[in-house]
Design a protein around this motif. Structure first.
Motif, PDB file in Angstrom:
ATOM      1  N   PRO A 138       8.896  49.330 -11.027  1.00 18.98           N
ATOM      2  CA  PRO A 138       7.678  48.631 -11.461  1.00 18.98           C
ATOM      3  C   PRO A 138       6.825  49.495 -12.388  1.00 18.98           C
ATOM      4  CG  PRO A 138       7.929  48.589  -9.068  1.00 18.98           C
ATOM      5  CD  PRO A 138       8.873  49.617  -9.600  1.00 18.98           C
ATOM      6  N   GLY A 139       6.084  48.813 -13.229  1.00 14.22           N
ATOM      7  CA  GLY A 139       5.005  49.452 -13.966  1.00 14.22           C
ATOM      8  C   GLY A 139       3.727  49.318 -13.168  1.00 14.22           C
ATOM      9  N   PRO A 140       2.561  49.357 -13.815  1.00  9.96           N
ATOM     10  CA  PRO A 140       1.301  49.178 -13.102  1.00  9.96           C
ATOM     11  C   PRO A 140       1.252  47.824 -12.397  1.00  9.96           C
ATOM     12  CG  PRO A 140       0.910  50.063 -15.300  1.00  9.96           C
ATOM     13  CD  PRO A 140       2.364  49.660 -15.245  1.00  9.96           C
ATOM     14  N   VAL A 141       0.976  47.853 -11.112  1.00 15.45           N
ATOM     15  CA  VAL A 141       0.926  46.637 -10.302  1.00 15.45           C
ATOM     16  C   VAL A 141      -0.422  46.593  -9.587  1.00 15.45           C
ATOM     17  CG1 VAL A 141       1.966  45.360  -8.393  1.00 15.45           C
ATOM     18  CG2 VAL A 141       3.420  46.629  -9.989  1.00 15.45           C
ATOM     19  N   ILE A 173      17.871  48.564  -1.612  1.00 19.13           N
ATOM     20  CA  ILE A 173      17.002  48.388  -2.776  1.00 19.13           C
ATOM     21  C   ILE A 173      15.867  49.407  -2.678  1.00 19.13           C
ATOM     22  CG2 ILE A 173      15.527  46.783  -4.045  1.00 19.13           C
ATOM     23  CD1 ILE A 173      17.159  44.540  -2.408  1.00 19.13           C
ATOM     24  N   ASN A 174      15.762  50.254  -3.675  1.00 18.68           N
ATOM     25  CA  ASN A 174      14.739  51.297  -3.695  1.00 18.68           C
ATOM     26  C   ASN A 174      13.637  50.931  -4.680  1.00 18.68           C
ATOM     27  OD1 ASN A 174      16.589  52.844  -2.096  1.00 18.68           O
ATOM     28  ND2 ASN A 174      17.594  53.501  -3.985  1.00 18.68           N
ATOM     29  N   ILE A 175      12.393  51.078  -4.257  1.00 18.11           N
ATOM     30  CA  ILE A 175      11.276  50.852  -5.170  1.00 18.11           C
ATOM     31  C   ILE A 175      10.960  52.168  -5.858  1.00 18.11           C
ATOM     32  CG2 ILE A 175       8.937  49.993  -5.450  1.00 18.11           C
ATOM     33  CD1 ILE A 175      11.037  47.922  -4.483  1.00 18.11           C
ATOM     34  N   SER A 176      11.354  52.251  -7.105  1.00 18.43           N
ATOM     35  CA  SER A 176      11.153  53.443  -7.917  1.00 18.43           C
ATOM     36  C   SER A 176       9.899  53.237  -8.767  1.00 18.43           C
ATOM     37  CB  SER A 176      12.403  53.696  -8.765  1.00 18.43           C
ATOM     38  OG  SER A 176      12.254  54.824  -9.578  1.00 18.43           O
ATOM     39  N   SER A 177       9.937  53.615 -10.022  1.00 21.45           N
ATOM     40  CA  SER A 177       8.769  53.464 -10.896  1.00 21.45           C
ATOM     41  C   SER A 177       9.193  53.595 -12.350  1.00 21.45           C
ATOM     42  CB  SER A 177       7.727  54.541 -10.578  1.00 21.45           C
ATOM     43  OG  SER A 177       6.699  54.569 -11.557  1.00 21.45           O
ATOM     44  N   THR A 178       8.461  52.923 -13.221  1.00 18.79           N
ATOM     45  CA  THR A 178       8.669  53.121 -14.650  1.00 18.79           C
ATOM     46  C   THR A 178       8.412  54.563 -15.065  1.00 18.79           C
ATOM     47  OG1 THR A 178       8.100  52.251 -16.841  1.00 18.79           O
ATOM     48  CG2 THR A 178       6.294  52.491 -15.269  1.00 18.79           C
ATOM     49  N   ASN A 179       7.641  55.293 -14.241  1.00 15.96           N
ATOM     50  CA  ASN A 179       7.379  56.702 -14.548  1.00 15.96           C
ATOM     51  C   ASN A 179       8.619  57.569 -14.431  1.00 15.96           C
ATOM     52  OD1 ASN A 179       4.210  56.246 -13.008  1.00 15.96           O
ATOM     53  ND2 ASN A 179       4.539  56.557 -15.196  1.00 15.96           N
ATOM     54  N   ALA A 180       9.691  57.033 -13.899  1.00 15.76           N
ATOM     55  CA  ALA A 180      10.959  57.753 -13.945  1.00 15.76           C
ATOM     56  C   ALA A 180      11.425  57.927 -15.382  1.00 15.76           C
ATOM     57  CB  ALA A 180      12.022  57.002 -13.144  1.00 15.76           C
ATOM     58  N   ALA A 223      25.499  40.125  -6.275  1.00 14.31           N
ATOM     59  CA  ALA A 223      26.598  40.875  -5.668  1.00 14.31           C
ATOM     60  C   ALA A 223      27.305  41.812  -6.639  1.00 14.31           C
ATOM     61  CB  ALA A 223      27.616  39.905  -5.065  1.00 14.31           C
ATOM     62  N   PHE A 224      27.166  41.565  -7.944  1.00 12.55           N
ATOM     63  CA  PHE A 224      27.862  42.377  -8.946  1.00 12.55           C
ATOM     64  C   PHE A 224      26.920  43.370  -9.637  1.00 12.55           C
ATOM     65  CE2 PHE A 224      30.780  42.586 -12.833  1.00 12.55           C
ATOM     66  CZ  PHE A 224      31.806  43.221 -12.135  1.00 12.55           C
ATOM     67  N   VAL A 225      25.683  43.497  -9.108  1.00 13.93           N
ATOM     68  CA  VAL A 225      24.697  44.424  -9.662  1.00 13.93           C
ATOM     69  C   VAL A 225      24.597  45.620  -8.729  1.00 13.93           C
ATOM     70  CG1 VAL A 225      22.305  44.749 -10.398  1.00 13.93           C
ATOM     71  CG2 VAL A 225      23.379  42.491 -10.620  1.00 13.93           C
ATOM     72  N   THR A 226      24.977  46.791  -9.195  1.00 14.76           N
ATOM     73  CA  THR A 226      24.852  47.982  -8.359  1.00 14.76           C
ATOM     74  C   THR A 226      24.756  49.229  -9.228  1.00 14.76           C
ATOM     75  OG1 THR A 226      25.671  49.054  -6.338  1.00 14.76           O
ATOM     76  CG2 THR A 226      27.316  48.510  -8.037  1.00 14.76           C
ATOM     77  N   GLY A 227      24.077  50.240  -8.696  1.00 11.80           N
ATOM     78  CA  GLY A 227      23.857  51.471  -9.435  1.00 11.80           C
ATOM     79  C   GLY A 227      22.913  51.306 -10.604  1.00 11.80           C
ATOM     80  N   ALA A 228      22.068  50.284 -10.563  1.00 14.16           N
ATOM     81  CA  ALA A 228      21.236  49.929 -11.717  1.00 14.16           C
ATOM     82  C   ALA A 228      19.774  50.297 -11.500  1.00 14.16           C
ATOM     83  CB  ALA A 228      21.336  48.435 -11.999  1.00 14.16           C
ATOM     84  N   ASP A 229      19.105  50.614 -12.597  1.00 13.41           N
ATOM     85  CA  ASP A 229      17.642  50.752 -12.649  1.00 13.41           C
ATOM     86  C   ASP A 229      17.108  49.521 -13.351  1.00 13.41           C
ATOM     87  OD1 ASP A 229      17.407  53.365 -11.491  1.00 13.41           O
ATOM     88  OD2 ASP A 229      18.041  54.235 -13.399  1.00 13.41           O
ATOM     89  N   LEU A 230      16.318  48.725 -12.655  1.00 12.16           N
ATOM     90  CA  LEU A 230      15.815  47.478 -13.216  1.00 12.16           C
ATOM     91  C   LEU A 230      14.313  47.593 -13.444  1.00 12.16           C
ATOM     92  CD1 LEU A 230      17.810  44.959 -11.009  1.00 12.16           C
ATOM     93  CD2 LEU A 230      18.398  45.860 -13.250  1.00 12.16           C
ATOM     94  N   LEU A 231      13.922  47.672 -14.718  1.00 13.16           N
ATOM     95  CA  LEU A 231      12.503  47.779 -15.080  1.00 13.16           C
ATOM     96  C   LEU A 231      11.802  46.443 -14.920  1.00 13.16           C
ATOM     97  CD1 LEU A 231      12.711  49.940 -18.309  1.00 13.16           C
ATOM     98  CD2 LEU A 231      11.366  50.522 -16.281  1.00 13.16           C
ATOM     99  N   ILE A 232      10.601  46.491 -14.363  1.00 13.01           N
ATOM    100  CA  ILE A 232       9.711  45.328 -14.348  1.00 13.01           C
ATOM    101  C   ILE A 232       8.318  45.886 -14.578  1.00 13.01           C
ATOM    102  CG2 ILE A 232       9.775  45.382 -11.798  1.00 13.01           C
ATOM    103  CD1 ILE A 232       9.197  42.309 -11.941  1.00 13.01           C
ATOM    104  N   ASP A 233       8.046  46.205 -15.854  1.00  9.17           N
ATOM    105  CA  ASP A 233       6.890  47.046 -16.172  1.00  9.17           C
ATOM    106  C   ASP A 233       6.057  46.548 -17.355  1.00  9.17           C
ATOM    107  OD1 ASP A 233       8.613  47.581 -18.275  1.00  9.17           O
ATOM    108  OD2 ASP A 233       8.369  49.767 -18.175  1.00  9.17           O
ATOM    109  N   GLY A 234       6.245  45.305 -17.767  1.00  3.01           N
ATOM    110  CA  GLY A 234       5.467  44.803 -18.883  1.00  3.01           C
ATOM    111  C   GLY A 234       5.665  45.573 -20.171  1.00  3.01           C
ATOM    112  N   GLY A 235       6.807  46.220 -20.291  1.00  2.00           N
ATOM    113  CA  GLY A 235       7.093  46.989 -21.504  1.00  2.00           C
ATOM    114  C   GLY A 235       6.454  48.363 -21.532  1.00  2.00           C
ATOM    115  N   PHE A 236       6.032  48.890 -20.398  1.00  5.45           N
ATOM    116  CA  PHE A 236       5.425  50.228 -20.332  1.00  5.45           C
ATOM    117  C   PHE A 236       6.380  51.280 -20.907  1.00  5.45           C
ATOM    118  CE2 PHE A 236       4.359  54.219 -18.294  1.00  5.45           C
ATOM    119  CZ  PHE A 236       2.975  54.224 -18.206  1.00  5.45           C
ATOM    120  N   ALA A 237       7.666  51.136 -20.604  1.00  2.20           N
ATOM    121  CA  ALA A 237       8.639  52.121 -21.058  1.00  2.20           C
ATOM    122  C   ALA A 237       9.356  51.703 -22.341  1.00  2.20           C
ATOM    123  CB  ALA A 237       9.685  52.372 -19.960  1.00  2.20           C
ATOM    124  N   ALA A 238       8.926  50.599 -22.949  1.00  2.00           N
ATOM    125  CA  ALA A 238       9.607  50.111 -24.158  1.00  2.00           C
ATOM    126  C   ALA A 238       9.325  51.006 -25.360  1.00  2.00           C
ATOM    127  CB  ALA A 238       9.151  48.673 -24.455  1.00  2.00           C
TER     128      ALA A 238
END
Length: 247
Positions: A186-189, A138-145, A232-247
């Motif tokens: 993540p978005g701003p945390v 699990i990699n901690i990326s960013s909504t800034n991607a 177990a069936f989630v892979t290769g995914a980018d999962l946003l948790i950013d309060g809609g920063f990238a919406a």
């Protein structure tokens, strides 16, 4: 106590403070033995170990600068040898170096890549050698991607968007072993690096659908889900948790 991670061993880079510390505490609370990697914050790392153990969990702290591929690999190898296994890798270590392109130094560019991208590959390679089938990376990326709405963030945004391709490629490589690889964005945390009451906060909130900083525990909850059998069936995914920063 939720014990869905009972018997699992998790290595968390950059795990002594902020989001990393919250992840360590959450995984430990669900039964995992956690190895907290840190570069320089030994006091914070040891205090976190004490909090986890006081709460009934199991944890150790190991020093390893994520920018040093030899030290990072050794830390992961040593953790696997000590516990006899490694099930979960959380690549949380990261740097945020900002500046307009005409002022941004090549040294800062190289450090951004070394910590935010190369270290993720190094750690994944080291961890995969020890993981049994069904492991989690699990990699901690960013909504800034996905969105960089202010100046000075080109290198940081690039480093986080690079994790999208890396996770998708690693997911293909490791999928036959049922090892999943995913990015949390993540978005701003609210952390020491980006406080909810900081001078930049109101600007960030104006860009969001939910105008507030996230809590470290919210990020830890998503990581715990990805580490669990339910994902177990989630892979290769980018999962946003950013309060809609990238919406």
């Amino acid at each position: 106590m939720n014990t869905r991670l009972e018997g699992k061993v998790a290595f968390i880079s950059g795990g002594s403070r902020g989001i990393g510390a919250a992840i360590a505490q959450r995984l430990a609370s669900e039964g995992a033995q956690v190895v907290i990697g840190y570069a320089a914050s030994s006091a914070a790392a040891l205090a976190l170990v004490d909090r986890i153990e006081t709460g009934g969990g199991k944890a150790i702290a190991v020093q390893a600068d994520a920018a040093d591929p030899v030290a990072l690999t050794k830390a992961i190898d040593d953790a696997a040898a000590r516990f006899g296994r490694l099930d979960i890798l959380v690549n949380n270590a990261g740097v945020l170096l900002l500046g307009p392109v005409d002022e941004f130094s090549l040294e800062d560019f190289d450090r951004t890549l070394a910590v935010n991208v190369r270290a993720v590959f190094v750690a994944a390679k080291a961890a995969a050698a020890h993981m049994r089938d069904g492991g989690r990376i699990i990699n901690i990326s960013s909504t800034n991607a996905l969105r960089m709405p202010f100046t000075g963030g080109a290198a940081y945004a690039m480093s986080k968007s690079a994790l999208t391709g890396l996770a998708k490629g690693l997911a293909r490589d490791l999928g036959p072993r049922n090892i999943t690889v995913n990015n949390v964005q993540p978005g701003p945390v609210d952390t020491d690096m980006n406080p909810a009451e900081g001078e930049f906060a109101s600007f960030l909130h104006g860009l969001m659908a939910v105008p507030r900083h996230g809590h470290v525990d919210e990020i830890a909850g998503m990581v715990a889900y990805l580490a669990s059998p339910e994902a177990a069936f989630v892979t290769g995914a980018d999962l946003l948790i950013d309060g809609g920063f990238a919406a």
